[in-house]
Write a protein that holds these residues in place. Structure first.
Motif, PDB file in Angstrom:
ATOM      1  N   TRP A   1       0.826  -1.221   0.000  1.00 54.06           N
ATOM      2  CA  TRP A   1       0.000   0.000   0.000  1.00 54.06           C
ATOM      3  C   TRP A   1       0.853   1.261   0.000  1.00 54.06           C
ATOM      4  O   TRP A   1       0.445   2.293  -0.540  1.00 54.06           O
ATOM      5  CB  TRP A   1      -0.930   0.003   1.221  1.00 54.06           C
ATOM      6  CG  TRP A   1      -0.188   0.130   2.536  1.00 54.06           C
ATOM      7  CD1 TRP A   1       0.312  -0.880   3.296  1.00 54.06           C
ATOM      8  CD2 TRP A   1       0.165   1.348   3.211  1.00 54.06           C
ATOM      9  NE1 TRP A   1       0.954  -0.397   4.404  1.00 54.06           N
ATOM     10  CE2 TRP A   1       0.874   0.981   4.380  1.00 54.06           C
ATOM     11  CE3 TRP A   1      -0.042   2.697   2.937  1.00 54.06           C
ATOM     12  CZ2 TRP A   1       1.365   1.923   5.261  1.00 54.06           C
ATOM     13  CZ3 TRP A   1       0.447   3.631   3.841  1.00 54.06           C
ATOM     14  CH2 TRP A   1       1.141   3.245   4.991  1.00 54.06           C
ATOM     15  N   TYR A   2       2.024   1.189   0.634  1.00 58.26           N
ATOM     16  CA  TYR A   2       2.879   2.368   0.769  1.00 58.26           C
ATOM     17  C   TYR A   2       3.493   2.802  -0.560  1.00 58.26           C
ATOM     18  O   TYR A   2       4.131   3.853  -0.639  1.00 58.26           O
ATOM     19  CB  TYR A   2       3.992   2.107   1.789  1.00 58.26           C
ATOM     20  CG  TYR A   2       4.711   0.799   1.581  1.00 58.26           C
ATOM     21  CD1 TYR A   2       5.782   0.704   0.698  1.00 58.26           C
ATOM     22  CD2 TYR A   2       4.302  -0.346   2.248  1.00 58.26           C
ATOM     23  CE1 TYR A   2       6.437  -0.493   0.491  1.00 58.26           C
ATOM     24  CE2 TYR A   2       4.953  -1.553   2.051  1.00 58.26           C
ATOM     25  CZ  TYR A   2       6.011  -1.634   1.172  1.00 58.26           C
ATOM     26  OH  TYR A   2       6.643  -2.835   0.971  1.00 58.26           O
ATOM     27  N   ARG A   3       3.289   2.006  -1.613  1.00 62.07           N
ATOM     28  CA  ARG A   3       3.735   2.410  -2.948  1.00 62.07           C
ATOM     29  C   ARG A   3       2.563   2.772  -3.857  1.00 62.07           C
ATOM     30  O   ARG A   3       2.754   3.066  -5.031  1.00 62.07           O
ATOM     31  CB  ARG A   3       4.546   1.275  -3.594  1.00 62.07           C
ATOM     32  CG  ARG A   3       5.885   1.015  -2.927  1.00 62.07           C
ATOM     33  CD  ARG A   3       6.752   0.094  -3.787  1.00 62.07           C
ATOM     34  NE  ARG A   3       6.123  -1.224  -3.952  1.00 62.07           N
ATOM     35  CZ  ARG A   3       6.338  -2.257  -3.146  1.00 62.07           C
ATOM     36  NH1 ARG A   3       7.178  -2.125  -2.125  1.00 62.07           N
ATOM     37  NH2 ARG A   3       5.741  -3.417  -3.368  1.00 62.07           N
ATOM     38  N   ASP A   4       1.350   2.763  -3.301  1.00 64.32           N
ATOM     39  CA  ASP A   4       0.127   3.052  -4.073  1.00 64.32           C
ATOM     40  C   ASP A   4      -0.319   4.485  -3.757  1.00 64.32           C
ATOM     41  O   ASP A   4      -0.607   4.816  -2.601  1.00 64.32           O
ATOM     42  CB  ASP A   4      -0.969   2.059  -3.704  1.00 64.32           C
ATOM     43  CG  ASP A   4      -2.172   2.148  -4.647  1.00 64.32           C
ATOM     44  OD1 ASP A   4      -2.580   3.284  -4.973  1.00 64.32           O
ATOM     45  OD2 ASP A   4      -2.709   1.094  -5.024  1.00 64.32           O
ATOM     46  N   ALA A   5      -0.387   5.322  -4.796  1.00 65.55           N
ATOM     47  CA  ALA A   5      -0.738   6.740  -4.589  1.00 65.55           C
ATOM     48  C   ALA A   5      -2.137   6.895  -3.989  1.00 65.55           C
ATOM     49  O   ALA A   5      -2.388   7.830  -3.221  1.00 65.55           O
ATOM     50  CB  ALA A   5      -0.647   7.493  -5.916  1.00 65.55           C
TER      51      ALA A   5
ATOM     52  N   LEU B   1      -1.865   6.206  -0.219  1.00 63.44           N
ATOM     53  CA  LEU B   1      -1.091   7.286   0.403  1.00 63.44           C
ATOM     54  C   LEU B   1      -1.910   8.574   0.465  1.00 63.44           C
ATOM     55  O   LEU B   1      -1.851   9.316   1.461  1.00 63.44           O
ATOM     56  CB  LEU B   1       0.197   7.526  -0.397  1.00 63.44           C
ATOM     57  CG  LEU B   1       1.252   6.426  -0.310  1.00 63.44           C
ATOM     58  CD1 LEU B   1       2.422   6.725  -1.247  1.00 63.44           C
ATOM     59  CD2 LEU B   1       1.753   6.292   1.133  1.00 63.44           C
ATOM     60  N   SER B   2      -2.678   8.838  -0.590  1.00 63.26           N
ATOM     61  CA  SER B   2      -3.539  10.018  -0.600  1.00 63.26           C
ATOM     62  C   SER B   2      -4.626   9.908   0.471  1.00 63.26           C
ATOM     63  O   SER B   2      -4.910  10.879   1.179  1.00 63.26           O
ATOM     64  CB  SER B   2      -4.176  10.191  -1.977  1.00 63.26           C
ATOM     65  OG  SER B   2      -5.085  11.271  -1.982  1.00 63.26           O
TER      66      SER B   2
ATOM     67  N   MET C   1      -5.107  12.496   3.560  1.00 62.37           N
ATOM     68  CA  MET C   1      -6.363  13.216   3.796  1.00 62.37           C
ATOM     69  C   MET C   1      -6.921  12.893   5.168  1.00 62.37           C
ATOM     70  O   MET C   1      -7.466  13.760   5.857  1.00 62.37           O
ATOM     71  CB  MET C   1      -7.371  12.846   2.709  1.00 62.37           C
ATOM     72  CG  MET C   1      -6.981  13.310   1.308  1.00 62.37           C
ATOM     73  SD  MET C   1      -6.684  15.102   1.226  1.00 62.37           S
ATOM     74  CE  MET C   1      -8.338  15.721   1.584  1.00 62.37           C
ATOM     75  N   PHE C   2      -6.794  11.629   5.581  1.00 67.41           N
ATOM     76  CA  PHE C   2      -7.275  11.257   6.916  1.00 67.41           C
ATOM     77  C   PHE C   2      -6.475  11.987   7.997  1.00 67.41           C
ATOM     78  O   PHE C   2      -7.038  12.488   8.980  1.00 67.41           O
ATOM     79  CB  PHE C   2      -7.169   9.743   7.106  1.00 67.41           C
ATOM     80  CG  PHE C   2      -7.777   9.253   8.390  1.00 67.41           C
ATOM     81  CD1 PHE C   2      -9.149   9.103   8.527  1.00 67.41           C
ATOM     82  CD2 PHE C   2      -6.962   8.937   9.467  1.00 67.41           C
ATOM     83  CE1 PHE C   2      -9.708   8.657   9.705  1.00 67.41           C
ATOM     84  CE2 PHE C   2      -7.512   8.497  10.668  1.00 67.41           C
ATOM     85  CZ  PHE C   2      -8.889   8.346  10.790  1.00 67.41           C
ATOM     86  N   GLY C   3      -5.160  12.057   7.818  1.00 69.31           N
ATOM     87  CA  GLY C   3      -4.331  12.777   8.789  1.00 69.31           C
ATOM     88  C   GLY C   3      -4.690  14.247   8.862  1.00 69.31           C
ATOM     89  O   GLY C   3      -4.757  14.838   9.950  1.00 69.31           O
ATOM     90  N   MET C   4      -4.932  14.869   7.690  1.00 65.61           N
ATOM     91  CA  MET C   4      -5.333  16.277   7.680  1.00 65.61           C
ATOM     92  C   MET C   4      -6.687  16.460   8.367  1.00 65.61           C
ATOM     93  O   MET C   4      -6.907  17.428   9.087  1.00 65.61           O
ATOM     94  CB  MET C   4      -5.397  16.785   6.244  1.00 65.61           C
ATOM     95  CG  MET C   4      -4.036  16.886   5.561  1.00 65.61           C
ATOM     96  SD  MET C   4      -4.151  17.459   3.847  1.00 65.61           S
ATOM     97  CE  MET C   4      -4.848  19.091   4.078  1.00 65.61           C
ATOM     98  N   GLY C   5      -7.598  15.484   8.139  1.00 64.05           N
ATOM     99  CA  GLY C   5      -8.895  15.555   8.802  1.00 64.05           C
ATOM    100  C   GLY C   5      -8.756  15.496  10.313  1.00 64.05           C
ATOM    101  O   GLY C   5      -9.445  16.213  11.049  1.00 64.05           O
ATOM    102  N   LEU C   6      -7.857  14.633  10.799  1.00 66.21           N
ATOM    103  CA  LEU C   6      -7.614  14.551  12.242  1.00 66.21           C
ATOM    104  C   LEU C   6      -7.089  15.877  12.789  1.00 66.21           C
ATOM    105  O   LEU C   6      -7.523  16.352  13.850  1.00 66.21           O
ATOM    106  CB  LEU C   6      -6.612  13.435  12.541  1.00 66.21           C
ATOM    107  CG  LEU C   6      -7.110  11.992  12.407  1.00 66.21           C
ATOM    108  CD1 LEU C   6      -5.957  11.022  12.617  1.00 66.21           C
ATOM    109  CD2 LEU C   6      -8.221  11.714  13.417  1.00 66.21           C
ATOM    110  N   VAL C   7      -6.140  16.463  12.071  1.00 64.15           N
ATOM    111  CA  VAL C   7      -5.572  17.744  12.520  1.00 64.15           C
ATOM    112  C   VAL C   7      -6.651  18.820  12.584  1.00 64.15           C
ATOM    113  O   VAL C   7      -6.750  19.574  13.564  1.00 64.15           O
ATOM    114  CB  VAL C   7      -4.427  18.174  11.578  1.00 64.15           C
ATOM    115  CG1 VAL C   7      -3.981  19.602  11.903  1.00 64.15           C
ATOM    116  CG2 VAL C   7      -3.252  17.218  11.706  1.00 64.15           C
ATOM    117  N   LEU C   8      -7.485  18.905  11.546  1.00 65.39           N
ATOM    118  CA  LEU C   8      -8.539  19.918  11.525  1.00 65.39           C
ATOM    119  C   LEU C   8      -9.572  19.674  12.614  1.00 65.39           C
ATOM    120  O   LEU C   8     -10.068  20.627  13.242  1.00 65.39           O
ATOM    121  CB  LEU C   8      -9.219  19.933  10.147  1.00 65.39           C
ATOM    122  CG  LEU C   8      -8.356  20.437   8.982  1.00 65.39           C
ATOM    123  CD1 LEU C   8      -9.107  20.288   7.668  1.00 65.39           C
ATOM    124  CD2 LEU C   8      -7.960  21.897   9.203  1.00 65.39           C
ATOM    125  N   ALA C   9      -9.917  18.392  12.847  1.00 67.65           N
ATOM    126  CA  ALA C   9     -10.893  18.077  13.884  1.00 67.65           C
ATOM    127  C   ALA C   9     -10.376  18.473  15.262  1.00 67.65           C
ATOM    128  O   ALA C   9     -11.094  19.060  16.076  1.00 67.65           O
ATOM    129  CB  ALA C   9     -11.225  16.587  13.850  1.00 67.65           C
TER     130      ALA C   9
END
Length: 371
Positions: free
Chosen positions: A128-132, A135-136, A140-148
């Motif tokens: 999975w770590y080589r699949d865009a 990774l996308s 996006m999930f990490g950004m969602g966590l930061v915003l939440a």
């Protein structure tokens, strides 16, 4: 531990609605396998989350149980959702935890959610770590966590600030009432005590003087009762508009005249109350301390600010020497400062007094106007 207030409760409903619409769209356009029982379970899971939100807000108890129930429903919905978009629900876990249990718990659960997503990819998606795409999704999930978490932090700070403002408002009102009772009721009770002593002293030697002293004592009691009613009335919610408040003030005393220039904007209640109380206190000071026969109250609603002015023809005083002497100048300035305004007092012996309060337009809405 704090409560999830209505100011942020909409976030849960909005995310649930977005996930529901995305899942239904995925099924309706034929991107899934057309499994209707699975789709029905997905919709039922979202409905259960909505019910859980309503029950939690109503009961506001056992928050750990509600958080665990929410987490369980998120796993169920994610498993039933063919689109895989329900992973977005997990950003609400640290959001809810931050609001309920504080920053440390929110951050810890946010990190746990991110770790679980990575672990799931590692187990079920080789390479999975080589699949865009994956990774996308992870980004996006990490950004969602930061915003939440950021949104939860802002909501928590606003709630604390609102509570602090409420505490300061209560303390200010308590201090003002204490000054009022000390300055008015204490003065009248002292006068009553002296007049009653005079009545007892002159009852046999000068009955006329004794009767006059008793009459003066009764008048002092009436003044004391009136001042107490005024102080108690100050605890109640003020009139909805400043124009109505000043009209009521003028109706209580024939010596007070009121002039209003301009159309009243949509003043917030804090500004209306502060300006009303300043006018009340300035009029009371003019009548009680300055011996004024006429008091003029004027308010001008301008493009940049609301300006209140109270002038009297009393004996006047030296403002620099009056602080702490019972004239209430500190209270006037405190009230103005509470709504972001400024208060100035101009006076000199024999020339009357003018109190001016200016509240900037940024304190209130510039939209709707009141005729």
């Amino acid at each position: 531990m704090t409560k999830v207030g209505p100011g942020v409760a909409w976030v849960f409903g909005a995310v649930h609605a977005i996930v529901l619409v995305a899942g239904l769209y995925y099924a309706l356009v034929g991107l899934g396998d057309g499994n209707l029982p699975r789709l029905g379970g997905f919709v039922a899971g979202i409905a259960a989350l909505v019910v859980l939100d309503l029950v939690e807000r109503r009961l506001d108890r056992i928050p750990v149980a509600f958080l665990l129930a929410r987490l369980g429903l998120y796993f169920a919905v994610a498993a039933l959702d063919e689109s895989g978009l329900s992973r977005a629900l997990f950003v609400l876990v640290p959001f809810a935890a931050y609001l309920r249990f504080g920053r440390a718990v929110g951050l810890a659960l946010g990190g746990l959610c991110l770790a679980l997503l990575v672990a799931g990819y590692a187990v079920w998606v080789p390479g999975w770590y080589r699949d865009a795409t994956y990774l996308s999704d992870l980004l996006m999930f990490g950004m969602g966590l930061v915003l939440a978490i950021a949104m939860a932090d802002v909501a928590t700070r606003e709630r604390r600030a609102a509570a602090r403002v409420a505490e300061l408002s209560v303390a200010t009102e308590r201090n003002r009432l204490a000054r009022d009772l000390h300055d008015s009721l204490g003065h009248h009770l002292t006068a009553v005590a002296i007049q009653l002593e005079k009545t007892a002293e002159f009852r046999t030697r000068d009955p006329a003087a004794a009767e006059q002293a008793l009459s003066d004592a009764r008048e002092s009691v009436r003044h004391a009762l009136r001042d107490v009613r005024t102080s108690v009335g100050a605890l109640r919610t003020g009139p909805p508009t400043l124009r109505a408040a000043l009209a009521e003030l003028a109706g209580q005393d024939d010596s007070v005249t009121v002039r209003v220039d301009g159309d009243e904007p949509n003043l917030d209640q804090a500004s209306v109350t502060a300006l009303h109380r300043v006018a009340q206190e300035a009029v009371t000071n003019a009548r009680r301390h300055a011996g004024a026969s006429r008091v003029s109250v004027s308010v001008a609603f301008g493009a940049a600010a609301t300006r209140l002015e109270v002038s009297d023809d009393g004996r006047g005083f030296e403002p620099a020497a009056a602080n702490g002497s019972g004239f209430g100048l500190l209270g006037l300035r405190e009230r103005a400062a509470l709504v972001g305004g400024e208060c100035t007092v101009e006076s000199r012996p024999g020339a009357g007094t003018r109190v001016t309060v200016t509240v900037p337009r940024s304190r209130y809405s510039a939209g709707e106007r009141i005729g």
